[in-house]
Design an enzyme around this catalytic site. Sequence first.
Site, mmCIF file in Angstrom:
data_model
loop_
_atom_site.group_PDB
_atom_site.id
_atom_site.type_symbol
_atom_site.label_atom_id
_atom_site.label_comp_id
_atom_site.label_asym_id
_atom_site.label_seq_id
_atom_site.Cartn_x
_atom_site.Cartn_y
_atom_site.Cartn_z
ATOM 1 N N TYR A 79 5.371 10.823 2.902
ATOM 2 C CA TYR A 79 5.195 10.332 4.577
ATOM 3 C C TYR A 79 6.667 9.868 5.089
ATOM 4 O O TYR A 79 7.149 10.009 6.192
ATOM 5 C CB TYR A 79 4.315 9.254 4.528
ATOM 6 C CG TYR A 79 2.843 9.556 4.413
ATOM 7 C CD1 TYR A 79 2.344 10.065 5.785
ATOM 8 C CD2 TYR A 79 1.973 9.241 3.497
ATOM 9 C CE1 TYR A 79 0.965 10.342 5.603
ATOM 10 C CE2 TYR A 79 0.803 9.350 3.572
ATOM 11 C CZ TYR A 79 0.144 9.983 4.604
ATOM 12 O OH TYR A 79 -1.213 10.310 4.725
ATOM 13 N N ILE A 101 3.532 8.775 -0.657
ATOM 14 C CA ILE A 101 4.537 7.710 0.012
ATOM 15 C C ILE A 101 5.857 8.543 0.391
ATOM 16 O O ILE A 101 6.286 8.434 1.484
ATOM 17 C CB ILE A 101 4.760 6.472 -0.708
ATOM 18 C CG1 ILE A 101 3.605 5.748 -0.919
ATOM 19 C CG2 ILE A 101 5.632 5.681 -0.150
ATOM 20 C CD1 ILE A 101 3.461 4.481 -1.615
ATOM 21 N N HIS A 112 -14.500 19.762 8.154
ATOM 22 C CA HIS A 112 -13.511 20.295 8.830
ATOM 23 C C HIS A 112 -13.758 21.471 9.853
ATOM 24 O O HIS A 112 -13.083 21.370 10.923
ATOM 25 C CB HIS A 112 -12.582 21.178 7.935
ATOM 26 C CG HIS A 112 -11.741 20.102 6.940
ATOM 27 N ND1 HIS A 112 -12.367 19.514 5.854
ATOM 28 C CD2 HIS A 112 -10.483 19.794 6.843
ATOM 29 C CE1 HIS A 112 -11.483 18.622 5.166
ATOM 30 N NE2 HIS A 112 -10.274 19.015 6.003
#
Length: 181
Positions: free
Chosen positions: A145, A142, A62
Amino acid sequence: MNSANKITLQGDRVVLREATPLDVTARFALGNTPEIQAMFGADPAAVRDITPEAAEAWVQSHIDDAYAWIIEAGGALAGGVRLHTINYSDKRAQIAIGIVDPDALGKGIGTEAMQLLAAHAFDTMGLHRLGCRVLDFNERAIGAYEKVGFVVEGREREAALIAGKWHDDLILGLLAQDLKR
């Protein structure tokens, strides 16, 4: 852009910030939860405890990536999010997110992190489209999103073998005008 120039993205409950070496201790403390690792495509029965070296490598990835942020919620490390495969000619990129704190799951932290990063990608970076892939059984991801505005655009059948069972990879996309803020 290098890590020293990485912008902090502030939401109501979530902060996307650059990683620092101080995050290694927090990442190590969160460990590798088999349920979470399965959502990333790992066999839950084969998940091993995180090592200090693995925690350091996660944080360093990161730090080294100009488009990767730590997700912080309530002052604590909850996960990471990044843009990758950035194509400025076509104004598109892929987004990847990982909530690694089991206590942060199901609380909207991932949704807010994706909204922040998508808004940055569209408003600041001038991108037009974001894409991602998610395993078909990862209903929580899902749903997150879809709350952001992503739509399922395709399916790669039996793309991942996890614990001896085949799973489809869903292909999702988000256009700038479809972002739900």
